[in-house]
Design an enzyme around this catalytic site. Sequence first.
Site, PDB file in Angstrom:
ATOM      1  N   ASP A   2       0.843  -1.189   0.000  1.00  5.36           N
ATOM      2  CA  ASP A   2       0.000   0.000   0.000  1.00  5.36           C
ATOM      3  C   ASP A   2       0.881   1.242   0.000  1.00  5.36           C
ATOM      4  O   ASP A   2       1.946   1.240  -0.624  1.00  5.36           O
ATOM      5  CB  ASP A   2      -0.938  -0.040   1.216  1.00  5.36           C
ATOM      6  CG  ASP A   2      -2.291   0.580   0.921  1.00  5.36           C
ATOM      7  OD1 ASP A   2      -2.335   1.801   0.688  1.00  5.36           O
ATOM      8  OD2 ASP A   2      -3.297  -0.140   0.918  1.00  5.36           O
ATOM      9  N   SER A  50     -11.605  -1.010  -0.964  1.00  6.69           N
ATOM     10  CA  SER A  50     -10.265  -1.054  -0.381  1.00  6.69           C
ATOM     11  C   SER A  50     -10.338  -1.142   1.138  1.00  6.69           C
ATOM     12  O   SER A  50      -9.354  -1.488   1.791  1.00  6.69           O
ATOM     13  CB  SER A  50      -9.448   0.174  -0.793  1.00  6.69           C
ATOM     14  OG  SER A  50     -10.024   1.355  -0.286  1.00  6.69           O
ATOM     15  N   HIS A  71      -3.532   6.232   3.176  1.00  4.51           N
ATOM     16  CA  HIS A  71      -4.352   5.070   2.836  1.00  4.51           C
ATOM     17  C   HIS A  71      -3.853   3.783   3.486  1.00  4.51           C
ATOM     18  O   HIS A  71      -4.640   2.989   4.014  1.00  4.51           O
ATOM     19  CB  HIS A  71      -4.389   4.915   1.320  1.00  4.51           C
ATOM     20  CG  HIS A  71      -5.380   3.927   0.811  1.00  4.51           C
ATOM     21  ND1 HIS A  71      -5.046   2.623   0.517  1.00  4.51           N
ATOM     22  CD2 HIS A  71      -6.700   4.036   0.534  1.00  4.51           C
ATOM     23  CE1 HIS A  71      -6.113   1.977   0.074  1.00  4.51           C
ATOM     24  NE2 HIS A  71      -7.137   2.816   0.070  1.00  4.51           N
TER      25      HIS A  71
END
Length: 653
Positions: A141, A385, A205
């Site tokens: 990520d 996600s 994120h």
Amino acid sequence: MRLRRLMAGAIALAAASAALTATPAYAEDPVDKKISETLADSAKDVRVIVEVKSAAKTDEVAEAAEDLDSKVVLESERKPFIVVSGDGDELTELAKEEDVVSIREDRVMTPSTLSSLAVIGADKVQQAGITGEGQAVAFLDTGIDRGHPAFAGRIVAEACFSPSGPFNYVLQSLCPDGGWKQTGPGSADATTARCLNGTVNLCAHGTLVAGVAAGKSTGAGKPGGVAPGAKIIAIQVFSRVNGGILCGGSSACLVTFESSVLEALAHVESLAATHSIAAANLSFNGHLERANCDKFLWWETAMKKQVDALAAKGVATVVPAGNDHSDAGVAYPACVSTAVAVGATDDADVPSPSANRGDLLDLFAPGVSIDSTAPGGYGSGSGTSLSAPHVAGAFALVRSKNSGWTPGAILTRLKDTGKPVEYVVRGHGRKGGDRKVVTPRIDLYEALGRPVVPTPTPTPTPTPTPTITPTVTPTATPTATPTATPTTSKPTPTPTPSPSSSGTGQEPSSRGPLSGQATCARGDGAKALSAAQWAVEMHKRTGKLSDDTLLCYLSLVQKGSKVFPEARRAGTLGTAHAVLKGKGGKAVLDRELLAAWLNWAHGVYDGSTKVKGATTLKRAVTAAEKHRLNPKATSAQVRGAAAYLSKNVNRAK
């Protein structure tokens, strides 16, 4: 190089005149079976993955590419492929090399939380003492806030695979040392300078995703993850792009390449020798695919081979299905048949309207308004996600109690014990009609055989020893004068952070794009703002409201809206500013919808407020969002919905 090749050809010809020898099938395959017509016809340079017969042949193929004036970007250290930048003619010539298996575009992908633990039964499983101990989850990520207390003592490995350099756009490496590859402590740090874009942390994120799968609650009201006892492997696979078409109007954004992901997955494969890794979580997506994507032209792709190689080591590859509003496809690489494709549902087990679903989907998990960790604090988000790490954490929990189970066996168990979610796939049934599809939503309490949850033993309260209480002469209590209570047209909102203060004592840049303040509630605004005025507020140093207040509002919008952030990203000041400046097509409706939601979050309207005649704000926004999410909506419907909001909602009365 050419001389060496000619000599080798002469020797081979001489040998062939003496006897016929067996030749591998791929050596005889024509060029059009190695490279697509689109790539072969490209007049400009394209970044491609060149798959090679074996790792031992990568040097020779790289030399051949350089002889053709194409640029070798990367030679994989672990797998038989190289990354090349070249035009159609150069790539076609390279495809003629005997050791080249296939040439395909190096795909670009982008990063694609209500307590969800009770929904999937993880709360009961954790109470029974099953927390994922002994297992690890790898997160490919945007890195991780390695100092966050929710991850304390559990980050066991870090790495970074982040290319840099010019390629139609300028990439900046996010590895702390500036190189394309880095391993060791700190290499996946999500709080480095290049992760910041003003006050916005572009790398938030990964921390959000890791918190969903493996975060540990640090106190009352602080969200925890599915497997809080699992170890964490953090890998940065993104690069920074400053502006351009890839960023959709924002001044900076992050992208990853398939080649970076392949390198990172190979690294996870090597770590499996020393760590028991239950799953590798890939919370990003490429283009939508309507069939499995195991092969490119005639050849099994490097991604499929890598997913299978990880499965052989006991590691499941968990991928979000994507948010393209498709009921008949999933986004790459969730389309790989042996990857675990995950869709998103809300807390009532209703599929998210934007979440991809259909026959290629393996599982559902919660993915709407998920609370989790953020750099320096906490925040929330929506989308597949956020559903994928629920499943990655689920693999860790199940494997912690069944260490010999393969990824396939665990997936079967999760499917068999999950709650069936039925939905309609439109236009893909018999003779083109609609049909029903059922996909299970994970239920960990059932998957783990309904483990016994111990009943807390009450602690006996000691009987106090009586003491003599002296007699007290009562004192007259004065009669209070009542204070008039003012009548208001709506409930007094919970106070929000002051516009002149961050509300937490922390600088906004230390927290990233997701609000981490202790108090986040609707404001008490009295005047509606237009989309243009909200754009001014979102732009740093030009607005009157603090960054914390705006981030709080955006967080509230994410929890209430079906459009943001799944169909359109608006979770940061930068992305929100870009949406509020939108022009043309659906961007106009996005602009007015976001302004309407912000006026609601600012406290100007309640859902029941009449905006025109008997039409309430809730009804107006719901109708506009239906047009926005309907792929068959006409341009007139989209323009009409935007104009209605602009005239009746986003204008001071």
